[in-house]
Design an enzyme around this catalytic site. Structure first.
Site, PDB file in Angstrom:
ATOM      1  N   HIS A   1       0.815  -1.218   0.000  1.00 27.62           N
ATOM      2  CA  HIS A   1       0.000   0.000   0.000  1.00 27.62           C
ATOM      3  C   HIS A   1       0.848   1.266   0.000  1.00 27.62           C
ATOM      4  CE1 HIS A   1       0.386  -0.190   4.546  1.00 27.62           C
ATOM      5  NE2 HIS A   1       0.465   1.113   4.371  1.00 27.62           N
TER       6      HIS A   1
ATOM      7  N   SER B   1       4.752   2.595   8.021  1.00 29.27           N
ATOM      8  CA  SER B   1       4.381   1.438   7.207  1.00 29.27           C
ATOM      9  C   SER B   1       5.534   1.024   6.294  1.00 29.27           C
ATOM     10  CB  SER B   1       3.155   1.760   6.355  1.00 29.27           C
ATOM     11  OG  SER B   1       2.015   1.929   7.145  1.00 29.27           O
TER      12      SER B   1
ATOM     13  N   ASP C   1       0.127  -7.545   1.466  1.00 27.75           N
ATOM     14  CA  ASP C   1       0.524  -6.143   1.589  1.00 27.75           C
ATOM     15  C   ASP C   1       2.042  -5.979   1.618  1.00 27.75           C
ATOM     16  OD1 ASP C   1       0.070  -3.414   1.736  1.00 27.75           O
ATOM     17  OD2 ASP C   1       0.049  -3.390   3.927  1.00 27.75           O
TER      18      ASP C   1
END
Length: 419
Positions: free
Chosen positions: A139, A253, A169
């Site tokens: 993402h 992230s 992911d």
């Protein structure tokens, strides 16, 4: 991942507490006023004589050593897109950004017209044949028309996608290895223990705060969380992740979660949020990371094949809960005891499900011996198998329970879920 248009600047607020009405007394000793002969408080009659102590404190801690030997392997990842790029549908509240597997080409968009869409983190884990390989979240790079990586010394390099996987992911990027001075290694996530130290390094709120380090503990080893499709908002499966209370904020992230030996035990991916009626409140002390053993398995396939090959059924489906009670009775003819399952809305000819005899309006209630209550359950169980596996399936047709064996083929288009 941090979206640049929603970056919240932080302010440092100093709170000064005053004790009103007298001194604080410990053990009968008043700490206000002249000191007693024990010298616990030193008063001076001269002003302007305060000095800095020359006593040196050793800070050679394990956390400091981990940071020293890992920081140069942690990078900021910049996702550049044209101004017309669409929003991420609000998934940043949970994952920090989009989780789709789109990999838009830069063709048709001049680099001069591209703007920073979002920022995340990544970690360099290998150098080979003049390239350095970076693992990050899918993402973080989703929808990018150009990717840039900022090394810990501020050097900015153009990065290329090696492969991406929206299901886990994860994504792998490559950069020129000439200026890479450090790589990180992976540890065994199966061997971690709840309560042991965990260290996160990344770029919270973006590259302005690059190589920030936070420390916490492993809060849980095998936490199961729902994965939601960014387009439909529907749960598409479940992920088994490491839970930690090390601070993980937007922009972290894709960065590493490390053990006290400096080994990667997870890739930071999520921060749990709870949605209220009018706002979204961030839950403190609950961050999640993809376990390193899962990461290694995925990134090795991405480097080799550029994609992850998963099995398919060849169906479109809908959750039984989305079918009205009247239609469950009149069309599906289900007994009242069946309260969960997946309804096949279409079955592709010569696909695995069709070859096993399944038809439109069959209701799957079990796959591989595991109960299926909705499409997320079915997808999770399906992806636990490999192409070529023979998997048992139980289903209802016209009110009658049946069973079959499905031989799984390669999935090139993913399962289609009908709202």
């Amino acid at each position: 991942m941090r979206q640049s248009n929603s970056l919240v600047k932080t302010a440092i607020v100093a709170v000064v507490a005053a004790v009103i009405g007298g001194g604080v007394v410990y053990g009968g000793v008043n700490l206000i006023g002249d000191s007693s002969s024990n010298g616990s408080v030193v008063n001076t009659k001269k002003s302007g004589t305060t000095e800095v102590s020359n006593v040196k404190v050793s800070t050679n801690s394990q956390v400091s050593n981990v940071f020293k030997h890992t920081k140069n392997a942690v990078v900021s990842v910049i996702n550049l897109q044209s101004q017309s790029s669409s929003d991420d549908g609000g998934l940043s509240e949970f994952f920090g950004g989009s989780s789709s597997d789109s990999s838009s080409s830069s063709s048709g968009s001049s680099s001069s017209n591209l703007e920073e869409y979002s920022e995340g983190s990544g970690v360099i884990y290998k150098k080979s044949d003049g390239k350095a390989y970076i693992v990050t979240n899918n993402h973080v790079v989703s929808g990018s028309q150009k990717l840039e990586v900022i090394l810990s010394d501020g050097t900015k390099l153009t990065a290329k996608k090696v492969g991406t996987d929206s299901v886990t992911d994860l994504a792998v990027l490559s950069i020129d290895a000439d200026k890479v001075t450090q790589v990180a290694s992976f540890g065994d996530s199966d061997s971690i223990k709840v309560g042991e130290p965990a260290i996160a390094i990344g770029s919270p709120l973006g590259s302005e705060y690059a190589t920030s380090v936070t420390q916490g503990i492993i809060s849980a080893k095998n936490r199961t969380v729902a994965v939601t499709d960014e387009t439909t908002g529907q749960e598409t499966g479940e992920a088994t992740v490491i839970q930690t209370d090390a601070a993980i904020n937007s922009g972290n992230s894709g960065g590493p979660l490390l053990n006290i030996q400096g080994q990667i035990i997870g890739i930071n991916s999520m921060k749990l949020s709870s949605s209220g009626s009018s706002s979204t409140a961030t839950v403190e002390g609950m961050g999640f990371a993809i376990p390193s053993n899962e990461v290694v398995k995925i990134i090795d396939q991405l480097v080799t094949n550029g994609k992850i090959v998963r099995p398919a059924l060849g169906v479109s489906m809908a959750d039984l809960s989305n079918i009205s009670a009247a239609q469950q009775k009149s069309i599906l003819e289900l007994p009242s005891s069946v309260t969960g399952g997946v309804v096949l809305m279409s079955v592709t000819s010569n696909a695995p499900a069709a070859n096993a005899g399944l038809k439109k309006y069959d209701v799957i209630t079990s796959l591989g011996g595991k109960k299926v209550t909705d499409s997320a359950d079915l997808r999770t169980e399906l992806y636990n198998h490999n192409v070529g596996d023979k998997v048992a399936v139980e289903y209802y047709r016209n009110g009658t329970k049946k069973s079959a064996t499905i031989t799984l083929n390669e999935n090139t288009s993913q399962l289609k879920v009908t709202d």
